[in-house]
Design an enzyme around this catalytic site. Structure first.
Site, mmCIF file in Angstrom:
data_model
loop_
_atom_site.group_PDB
_atom_site.id
_atom_site.type_symbol
_atom_site.label_atom_id
_atom_site.label_comp_id
_atom_site.label_asym_id
_atom_site.label_seq_id
_atom_site.Cartn_x
_atom_site.Cartn_y
_atom_site.Cartn_z
ATOM 1 C CE1 TYR A 12 -2.651 2.028 -6.777
ATOM 2 C CE2 TYR A 12 -3.414 3.175 -4.793
ATOM 3 C CZ TYR A 12 -3.599 2.803 -6.119
ATOM 4 O OH TYR A 12 -4.725 3.213 -6.783
ATOM 5 C CG ASP B 102 -2.021 -1.009 1.126
ATOM 6 O OD1 ASP B 102 -2.083 -1.691 0.078
ATOM 7 O OD2 ASP B 102 -2.825 -1.118 2.079
ATOM 8 N NE ARG C 199 -31.934 -11.142 0.822
ATOM 9 C CZ ARG C 199 -33.036 -11.438 0.148
ATOM 10 N NH1 ARG C 199 -33.348 -10.738 -0.908
ATOM 11 N NH2 ARG C 199 -33.795 -12.433 0.511
ATOM 12 C CE LYS D 89 -35.844 -5.867 8.777
ATOM 13 N NZ LYS D 89 -35.688 -5.013 7.628
HETATM 14 S S1 IVH Z 1 -30.449 -10.860 9.850
HETATM 15 C C1 IVH Z 1 -30.750 -14.838 8.332
HETATM 16 N N1 IVH Z 1 -30.022 -8.643 11.155
HETATM 17 O O1 IVH Z 1 -33.291 -6.897 6.977
HETATM 18 C C2 IVH Z 1 -30.307 -13.489 8.648
HETATM 19 N N2 IVH Z 1 -30.975 -8.504 8.977
HETATM 20 O O2 IVH Z 1 -35.907 -7.861 6.221
HETATM 21 C C3 IVH Z 1 -30.968 -12.486 7.807
HETATM 22 N N3 IVH Z 1 -31.372 -6.236 8.195
HETATM 23 O O3 IVH Z 1 -32.205 -8.883 4.271
HETATM 24 C C4 IVH Z 1 -30.745 -11.117 8.166
HETATM 25 N N4 IVH Z 1 -30.627 -5.210 9.987
HETATM 26 O O4 IVH Z 1 -30.929 -6.690 4.808
HETATM 27 C C5 IVH Z 1 -30.482 -9.195 10.026
HETATM 28 N N5 IVH Z 1 -29.579 -6.746 12.387
HETATM 29 C C6 IVH Z 1 -30.020 -7.299 11.282
HETATM 30 C C7 IVH Z 1 -30.507 -6.534 10.201
HETATM 31 C C8 IVH Z 1 -30.979 -7.184 9.070
HETATM 32 C C9 IVH Z 1 -31.143 -5.056 8.783
HETATM 33 C C10 IVH Z 1 -31.979 -6.426 6.864
HETATM 34 C C11 IVH Z 1 -31.282 -7.406 5.948
HETATM 35 C C12 IVH Z 1 -32.316 -8.435 5.603
HETATM 36 C C13 IVH Z 1 -33.578 -7.664 5.828
HETATM 37 C C14 IVH Z 1 -34.749 -8.581 6.057
#
Ligand code: IVH
Length: 710
Positions: free
Chosen positions: A50, A47, A153, A132
């Site tokens: 570079y 790095d 995804r 979430k």
């Molecule tokens: S777990 C099997 N954890 O929510 C595990 N998802 O509605 C799957 N997401 O596609 C995901 N925060 O893009 C998980 N703390 C969190 C999350 C999370 C946001 C999103 C993720 C998922 C979507 C599903």
């Protein structure tokens, strides 16, 4: 004496000519190293070395601004991905989450877990609760500690290769710290902080560029830039929360796994909390809901995950969502606005959906000008009229809805809405409502241009044939011009090349691109093919179930036609499901497919124009057999198993899920096709029948050994 090479001369001593040559050399060399680093993930220099090249380039450009080259490395960061975005098949599918909206939903979730695992009443269920994040999920693959692949995804099975862009996301380590597994896929959420989002939009306003609606759209737009340089400028971030393929077990608990993520150098949401019970998780939800407005990132709920990883494993998943996790969503955001007009949309299966055209209003940060009114009854029940002031709600990705009318604000003379009894298409076909159905449906079938259009749009859409460049507008125009009417016509579009070239704004290149995009889709996996047909109620999950069951398009078609014949001969009995022919029974034995859906499928095959369209399509495309996800070499892979009697150590659903995960098909009744019958306590006629047919039977202990639980 030999003159010093330009690359050995200090910047301040360079003559103009030497400087020009030096800039040309540096542009080439830096581009070479960018390619190695971003595309091949195999840098040749450190790095620091570079950076030294880049600094020298910048210093020369500062001294000789007139010499800055069009391809100067200072004008870009990193290298372009090789070809737009290549597809990446995820080694382990990226799952989505089921939603809970109320406390009761969460309690039901816990109760399901308890039942599935046959837990005792006093067994505690520990949950990890975490915010979430409202961003987009990404998967990062590390081999021997080095980031080698980053993907979106996509549809959960296949995403896009955005490695070069993800390398520019802060919080994404290029190398893992400490001892790392040989293969490690880390999954998490890419997002944009609210403050960075606001700054980005301020800048875009100045530059007179269109504004992003919310941080999530802007994160998604920024990650999917063809030029990674742009991603680099956008300040994206990443919270890690899951794993995909891993060459060693992740450990005993999710809580501990989060620690491991931190040690490897990832950011884990500091708010994540280990909750001793579902009740404690609900307390967490209330706390986070209170803090929501003050966080610097958007969240739309809280995710609960079962902490014990052996339980997660046993719980497995249903239709792309784990049984061991749930998203507890925040209540949707609401606003009031005026409903100007009700218009009618016709779906691909002829359903008339009323749509509210609204005076634009901002709901949860997004401008809303249309909302669904569901159906005739919904409008009548809420007495929704044109001119009314209404409450509009937006919940995450869900289409905005009109919740209720503010009656006090109703203008004088507002008339009750009369739902049309004719399709709004130019044919004005009758729109009828079958007894017991909520929807009014156009009877024009494929003749109705609206339906034709919607079917084609669905056919070409991303989760179906995914024909790039064949969007909404083109389909509408091509259909109007008589170039396409049925799906097979899409694959015959090349016959109209001359006509396409005559179209305004179309050149050789755009026509060639479209035709190439169509050619690229002549092969299609069975599940996508089934989904693309647009049979009512057959969404992606059902299409997958059918593909998994029948394996090849020929087997599927044969079974469906047979079922249709049986039904024709015996329509009433079929409805009562008392006398069922083998294929009809077989289809219903794919257990997650309910009666209603099965009937829709059979109905589809009863329409001659559907069969004609299908046949024509099969003359144009090749449908690939369904390939089951690698289930390893389990002793029951490919076999058909029947469970009977009571199992004590695992519930029936768990046993079924486990058998399917090991590659077996689970049937509900014993026949000659059955390979193995697992006999629990108090088994009855099925065990007897197995004995009569000479089919192998095993007891619960033997099953547990086979399933690897003992
Ligand atoms: S777990 C099997 N954890 O929510 C595990 N998802 O509605 C799957 N997401 O596609 C995901 N925060 O893009 C998980 N703390 C969190 C999350 C999370 C946001 C999103 C993720 C998922 C979507 C599903």
């Amino acid at each position: 004496m030999r003159r010093a090479r330009a690359q050995d001369v200090a910047v301040e001593d360079l003559a103009r000519e030497q400087a020009a040559a030096e800039l040309a050399r540096l542009a080439k060399e830096i581009a070479h190293h960018d390619r190695l680093y971003y595309q091949k993930s195999a840098p040749e220099i450190s790095d620091a070395a570079y950076d030294a090249l880049r600094r020298r380039n910048d210093a020369i450009e500062q001294r000789f601004p007139a010499l800055v080259r069009a391809d100067s490395p200072s004008k870009r960061v990193g290298a372009k991905p090789e070809s737009g975005f290549a597809e990446v098949r995820h080694a382990v599918p990226m799952l989505s989450l089921n939603n809970a909206f109320t406390r009761q939903d969460v309690e039901d979730f816990a109760a399901r877990i308890r039942r599935f695992l046959s837990l005792k009443d006093d067994d505690a269920i520990e949950l990890v609760a975490e915010p979430k994040i409202d961003g987009l999920s990404a998967s990062l693959r590390y081999e021997d500690g080095a980031l080698v692949l980053g993907a979106t995804r996509g549809d959960g099975s296949v995403g896009e290769n955005v490695t070069a862009n993800l390398r520019h996301v802060r919080d994404v380590p290029h190398r893992l710290a400490g001892r790392a597994p040989g293969v490690l896929e880390v999954r998490g959420e890419v997002y944009m902080a609210r403050s960075d989002f606001a700054a980005l939009n301020r800048q875009r306003e100045k530059d007179e560029l269109p504004l992003y609606a919310n941080p999530r759209n802007s994160a998604s737009g920024s990650l999917r830039q063809i030029d990674p340089g742009i991603t680099a400028e956008r300040k994206l971030r990443f919270f890690a929360y899951a794993w995909g393929e891993m060459s060693e077990p992740p450990g005993d608990s999710y809580w501990h796994f989060l620690d491991r993520l931190r040690h490897w150098g990832f950011r884990v949401n500091p708010k994540a909390r280990l909750c001793k019970s579902p009740a404690a998780a609900l307390d967490f939800y209330a706390e986070i809901a209170g803090e929501r407005a003050s966080l610097d990132y958007d969240i739309d709920g809280v995710v609960y995950k079962v902490n014990r990883l052996d339980w997660q494993q046993r719980l497995g998943m249903v239709s792309r969502a784990p049984r061991w996790a749930i998203a507890h969503k925040f209540p949707a955001e609401q606003a009031q606005t005026v409903l100007d007009k009700i218009t009618i949309q016709v779906g691909r299966t002829g359903t008339l959906t009323p749509v509210a055209n609204l005076a634009p209003v901002t709901v949860g940060g997004v401008v809303v000008s249309r909302a669904t009114l569901h159906n005739e009854d919904y409008i009548a029940e809420k007495d929704i009229r044109e001119g009314d002031t209404v409450v509009v709600q937006r919940a995450g990705d869900v289409i905005p809805q009109v919740l209720e009318v503010v009656k006090a604000k109703r203008p004088r003379g507002a008339k009750e809405y009369a739902f049309p009894t004719k399709c709004p298409c130019p044919l004005e076909t009758d729109a009828v409502r079958e007894p017991g159905e909520a929807a009014r449906r156009c009877t024009g079938a494929l003749a109705c241009p609206f339906q034709q259009f919607e079917r084609l749009r669905h056919f070409a859409s991303r989760d179906a044939f995914d024909i790039e460049g064949l969007g909404h507008t083109h389909i509408e125009k091509f259909r109007e011009e008589g170039l396409v009417a049925t799906p097979a016509d899409v694959f015959r579009l090349h016959r109209h090349k001359a006509k396409l070239l005559e179209r305004e704004g179309w050149g050789e290149q755009s026509v060639a691109n479209l035709l190439a995009a169509i050619e690229a889709r002549r092969r299609i996996p069975l599940d996508k093919f089934i989904y693309a047909l647009g049979i009512r109620q057959v969404g992606q999950a059902t299409a997958r179930l059918l593909a998994k069951h029948y394996r090849s398009v020929d087997a599927w078609l044969e079974a469906m036609k047979k079922a249709q014949e049986e039904r024709k001969e015996n329509p009433d009995e079929m409805k009562k499901a008392e006398i069922v022919g083998p294929s009809y029974a077989e289809r219903r034995s794919i257990e997650q497919i309910g009666f209603g859906v099965a009937d829709e499928i059979v109905e589809f095959f009863g329409e001659q124009h559907n069969l004609d369209a299908l046949e024509a399509l099969l003359g144009e495309v090749t449908v690939e057999d369904f390939v089951a996800p690698a289930a390893g070499k389990s002793p029951i892979s490919g076999k058909t198993i029947v469970f009977t009697g009571t199992l004590t150590a695992m519930g029936r659903n768990e046993a079924k899920a486990r058998a399917e995960a090991l590659g077996a098909t689970v049937a509900s009744s014993v026949s000659k096709k059955t390979d193995l019958v697992v006999v629990g306590a108090d088994a009855g006629s099925k065990a007897k029948k197995a004995e009569e047919l000479g089919i192998e039977t095993i007891d619960e202990d033997a099953w547990l050994k086979l399933a690897g639980s003992q």
